[in-house]
Design a protein around this motif. Structure first.
Motif, PDB file in Angstrom:
ATOM      1  N   GLN A 150       0.822  -1.199   0.000  1.00 35.14           N
ATOM      2  CA  GLN A 150       0.000   0.000   0.000  1.00 35.14           C
ATOM      3  C   GLN A 150       0.861   1.255   0.000  1.00 35.14           C
ATOM      4  O   GLN A 150       1.799   1.391   0.788  1.00 35.14           O
ATOM      5  N   GLY A 151       0.556   2.150  -0.937  1.00 34.76           N
ATOM      6  CA  GLY A 151       1.289   3.400  -1.025  1.00 34.76           C
ATOM      7  C   GLY A 151       2.459   3.365  -1.994  1.00 34.76           C
ATOM      8  O   GLY A 151       3.068   4.393  -2.265  1.00 34.76           O
ATOM      9  N   SER A 152       2.785   2.172  -2.527  1.00 34.12           N
ATOM     10  CA  SER A 152       3.898   2.091  -3.474  1.00 34.12           C
ATOM     11  C   SER A 152       3.414   2.487  -4.863  1.00 34.12           C
ATOM     12  O   SER A 152       2.223   2.492  -5.160  1.00 34.12           O
ATOM     13  N   HIS A 153       4.365   2.827  -5.730  1.00 36.49           N
ATOM     14  CA  HIS A 153       4.020   3.151  -7.107  1.00 36.49           C
ATOM     15  C   HIS A 153       3.502   1.903  -7.804  1.00 36.49           C
ATOM     16  O   HIS A 153       3.997   0.802  -7.580  1.00 36.49           O
ATOM     17  N   SER A 154       2.515   2.072  -8.659  1.00 35.50           N
ATOM     18  CA  SER A 154       1.921   0.946  -9.365  1.00 35.50           C
ATOM     19  C   SER A 154       2.400   0.941 -10.812  1.00 35.50           C
ATOM     20  O   SER A 154       2.213   1.910 -11.544  1.00 35.50           O
ATOM     21  N   TYR A 155       3.046  -0.153 -11.205  1.00 34.26           N
ATOM     22  CA  TYR A 155       3.529  -0.315 -12.569  1.00 34.26           C
ATOM     23  C   TYR A 155       3.109  -1.690 -13.074  1.00 34.26           C
ATOM     24  O   TYR A 155       2.875  -2.615 -12.288  1.00 34.26           O
ATOM     25  N   THR A 156       3.030  -1.832 -14.384  1.00 36.54           N
ATOM     26  CA  THR A 156       2.743  -3.145 -14.952  1.00 36.54           C
ATOM     27  C   THR A 156       4.011  -3.993 -14.922  1.00 36.54           C
ATOM     28  O   THR A 156       5.128  -3.476 -14.795  1.00 36.54           O
ATOM     29  N   ALA A 157       3.828  -5.298 -15.051  1.00 38.44           N
ATOM     30  CA  ALA A 157       4.977  -6.207 -15.067  1.00 38.44           C
ATOM     31  C   ALA A 157       5.908  -5.862 -16.228  1.00 38.44           C
ATOM     32  O   ALA A 157       7.130  -5.918 -16.090  1.00 38.44           O
ATOM     33  N   GLU A 158       5.328  -5.510 -17.367  1.00 39.81           N
ATOM     34  CA  GLU A 158       6.160  -5.186 -18.531  1.00 39.81           C
ATOM     35  C   GLU A 158       6.962  -3.909 -18.293  1.00 39.81           C
ATOM     36  O   GLU A 158       8.136  -3.821 -18.683  1.00 39.81           O
ATOM     37  N   GLU A 159       6.361  -2.914 -17.671  1.00 40.72           N
ATOM     38  CA  GLU A 159       7.097  -1.689 -17.342  1.00 40.72           C
ATOM     39  C   GLU A 159       8.253  -1.995 -16.394  1.00 40.72           C
ATOM     40  O   GLU A 159       9.351  -1.449 -16.544  1.00 40.72           O
TER      41      GLU A 159
END
Length: 202
Positions: A150-159
């Motif tokens: 919670q609170g971390s940056h959200s990125y896709t697996a590919e990113e």
């Protein structure tokens, strides 16, 4: 679920043969403060062995606390835990110290391992490069596990794969180092990846 047949039968009551679980070693590695101790503790079925010490003023000029400003302890040798995946397979987990000055221990901790988890934190991705390079150079199968919380940056697996410059042949999974089931899924993925590597080499 992966199943490994044991070739070490033992004797049960009445002389019948019983299966002795096969045991394998997995290393949990990564940079300073990415959650290695947390992962080992979350998944271990025994009270984990920890070699943590308090952070001191002497390390202020060495340890980068960006993103983990509240961290007060650090692993100085290893974390050790155990988990039974199924009746035939027991994993022994060895968490590495993350600080650069303790990396001389990594070679010893990696001896006999079937594979590794490289745990990374989206707040400090650069802390994962050293671990990725370590296992690539030694030909040890590894899975990159992105510690999401919670609170971390959200990125896709590919990113994440592009940012870490990880080859398509290396599994990359999202996980929560605090959650037992999430960590178990990562460990199963390491076993699967290591077995696939053996099949390709056979």
């Amino acid at each position: 679920m992966v199943s490994v047949q044991s070739d070490r039968p033992g004797s049960g009551q009445g002389g019948e043969e019983v299966l002795v679980p096969s045991s394998v070693k997995i290393v949990v590695a990564g940079g300073f403060g990415v959650g290695k101790t947390t992962m080992v503790g979350a998944v271990s079925e025994i009270t984990p062995l920890r070699t943590e010490e308090l952070l001191t003023e002497a390390g202020e000029e060495i340890d980068d606390l960006y993103g983990v400003e509240g961290k007060t302890t650090t692993t100085v040798a290893l974390d050790f835990g155990r988990i039974t995946i199924n009746p035939e397979l027991v994993l022994y987990l060895f968490g590495t110290p993350g600080q650069d000055r303790f990396w001389f221990l990594w070679d010893e901790l990696s001896i006999g391992s079937i594979g590794a988890v490289v745990l990374v934190d989206t707040r400090r991705l650069d802390a994962g490069f050293g671990a990725i390079d370590f296992f690539e150079r030694r030909g040890i199968p590894f899975v990159v596990a992105v510690n999401c919380f919670q609170g971390s940056h959200s990125y896709t697996a590919e990113e994440m794969r592009v940012a870490l410059d990880v080859a398509d042949t290396v599994p990359l999974v999202l996980c929560d180092a605090r959650d037992r089931e999430s960590c178990k899924a990562v460990l199963v993925r390491v076993i699967e990846h290591a077995m696939n590597r053996l099949d390709v080499m056979a």
